[in-house]
Design a protein around this motif. Structure first.
Motif, mmCIF file in Angstrom:
data_model
loop_
_atom_site.group_PDB
_atom_site.id
_atom_site.type_symbol
_atom_site.label_atom_id
_atom_site.label_comp_id
_atom_site.label_asym_id
_atom_site.label_seq_id
_atom_site.Cartn_x
_atom_site.Cartn_y
_atom_site.Cartn_z
ATOM 1 N N ARG A 131 -0.715 4.499 0.836
ATOM 2 C CA ARG A 131 -0.462 4.586 -0.613
ATOM 3 C C ARG A 131 0.183 3.306 -1.124
ATOM 4 N NH1 ARG A 131 4.064 7.090 -3.324
ATOM 5 N NH2 ARG A 131 5.237 6.117 -1.631
ATOM 6 N N ASN A 132 1.183 2.796 -0.398
ATOM 7 C CA ASN A 132 1.887 1.582 -0.820
ATOM 8 C C ASN A 132 0.959 0.375 -0.865
ATOM 9 O OD1 ASN A 132 4.159 3.158 -0.867
ATOM 10 N ND2 ASN A 132 4.994 2.403 1.056
ATOM 11 N N ARG A 133 0.029 0.321 0.060
ATOM 12 C CA ARG A 133 -0.923 -0.782 0.136
ATOM 13 C C ARG A 133 -1.848 -0.785 -1.086
ATOM 14 N NH1 ARG A 133 -5.822 -1.314 2.990
ATOM 15 N NH2 ARG A 133 -6.211 -3.429 3.725
ATOM 16 N N ILE A 134 -2.147 0.397 -1.587
ATOM 17 C CA ILE A 134 -2.985 0.507 -2.784
ATOM 18 C C ILE A 134 -2.191 0.104 -4.023
ATOM 19 C CG2 ILE A 134 -4.253 2.121 -4.259
ATOM 20 C CD1 ILE A 134 -4.874 3.712 -1.702
ATOM 21 N N ILE A 135 -0.927 0.513 -4.091
ATOM 22 C CA ILE A 135 -0.079 0.143 -5.234
ATOM 23 C C ILE A 135 -0.061 -1.371 -5.410
ATOM 24 C CG2 ILE A 135 2.299 0.062 -6.092
ATOM 25 C CD1 ILE A 135 2.742 2.810 -4.819
ATOM 26 N N SER A 136 0.214 -2.094 -4.327
ATOM 27 C CA SER A 136 0.272 -3.554 -4.426
ATOM 28 C C SER A 136 -1.107 -4.156 -4.639
ATOM 29 C CB SER A 136 0.924 -4.140 -3.173
ATOM 30 O OG SER A 136 0.206 -3.775 -2.006
#
Length: 351
Positions: free
Chosen positions: A203-208
């Motif tokens: 999820r964090n990788r998609i946010i950035s």
């Protein structure tokens, strides 16, 4: 299956022929380069079309949209990271409606200081046309979403569970409010997947990956928020971090990022400058009006720029020579037209 396996299958079969995948056998997948374990999982998953039919029916029933990395409506920036998620599900608007996205993230334990920073920074970003992206979690994430909505802007929540298992459940009304105000909430996971620990790094990788930059408000020394910032650096995105008290554990992660090269920010204009969205021209009309009211020489581009706090380096676009700019600033300061704040930035003098 992860995006690496999907990409391998698409490469071997061809995107226009993927409908034939149900005819392939275990041995065929092994010959394509899949490990026996992965090949068995693929075969088991393709044993019946009912799985995908049920998923599509749920999408239709709950007004859920979806796209793949091979489709034209997939987020442009996200498409270009290493191994982008193969499928995205969402409710709300469309990705093309948000050409300028910036992430605002922080600790689930964000305190009053973090909220104060978010309340100062997010409304100015919204005014400048930026969509605020965060993770929909407790703490700083929800503060960022709510601040964007309160400022009349749009916000996007990337969640770590399927859309029919929103996490945290207590934010279900927030997610609905995000949709009502023109935003969206998004997930790369199957619709009924629960929130699992391993989901959140993805999820964090998609946010950035979806954003031009990431603003870290409060973060522990080792945290998921720091992971988001590291993904951003890996993806070539801008990373901004807010400093705090040296004895506050929630500031240690931000200070670490700053030491490692993140841009220290104390106000929205710092973020805009880092993102290449300078506020100088955007506030030109307002500056002229304010200068007239205050009887300041508004024909001076330096004075106009100083209507909002601005650094010496940013002012070099008006007077490229360092010595000349320094002399001009000293003269204006002596005349009482401009002054420096505690960070050494220049602004129109208080009257």
């Amino acid at each position: 299956m992860g995006p690496a396996t999907v990409a391998k299958l698409v490469e071997r079969i061809g995107i226009d022929n993927m409908h034939t995948i149900y005819a392939y056998r275990f041995e065929d997948f092994v010959r394509m380069g899949l490990s026996p374990h992965a090949a068995r999982l693929v075969c088991d998953g393709l044993a019946s079309k009912k799985i995908v039919d049920d998923e599509l029916q749920l999408c239709e029933k709950h007004a859920i949209k979806w796209t793949t990395v091979y489709a034209v409506d997939y987020p442009v920036l996200l498409r270009h990271i290493t191994l982008p998620p193969s499928v995205l599900y969402w409710r709300g608007g469309s990705f093309e409606h948000y050409p300028k996205m910036v992430a605002v993230v922080g600790s689930r334990s964000a305190n009053n200081y973090g909220e104060s920073v978010i309340q100062q920074v997010v409304p100015e970003l919204v005014k400048s046309g930026w969509t605020i992206v965060s993770g929909g979690a407790l703490g700083a994430d929800s503060m960022a979403h709510k601040a964007a909505i309160a400022a009349g802007g749009t916000t996007v929540a990337i969640i770590g569970a399927g859309l029919l298992r929103p996490y945290p459940l207590s934010h279900k009304s927030l997610f609905e409010k995000i949709i009502e105000t023109g935003g969206m909430y998004v997930s790369p996971f199957p619709l009924t997947m629960s929130a699992l620990p391993g989901n959140f790094p993805a999820r964090n990788r998609i946010i950035s990956g979806m954003c031009k930059g990431v603003v870290v408000v409060q973060a522990a020394y080792e945290s998921g928020t720091r992971t988001t910032a590291l993904y951003a650096l890996e993806q070539g995105r801008e990373v901004c971090a807010v400093p705090g008290r040296i004895d506050d554990p929630l500031s240690s992660g931000c200070h670490r990022l700053i030491n490692e090269g993140a841009t220290l920010i104390t106000q929205a204009s710092d973020v805009l400058s880092t993102l290449g969205d300078s506020n100088v021209q955007r506030y030109a009309t307002k500056v002229v009006q304010d200068c007239v009211q205050q009887k300041i020489p508004c024909d001076d581009p330096i004075v106009r720029a100083c209507q909002q706090s601005i650094s010496f380096d940013e002012l070099l676009q008006f007077v490229p020579n360092h010595a000349d700019l320094h002399e001009r600033l000293c003269a204006l300061q002596f005349e009482g037209v401009i002054e420096q704040d505690f960070m050494g930035r220049w602004r129109v003098a208080s009257r």
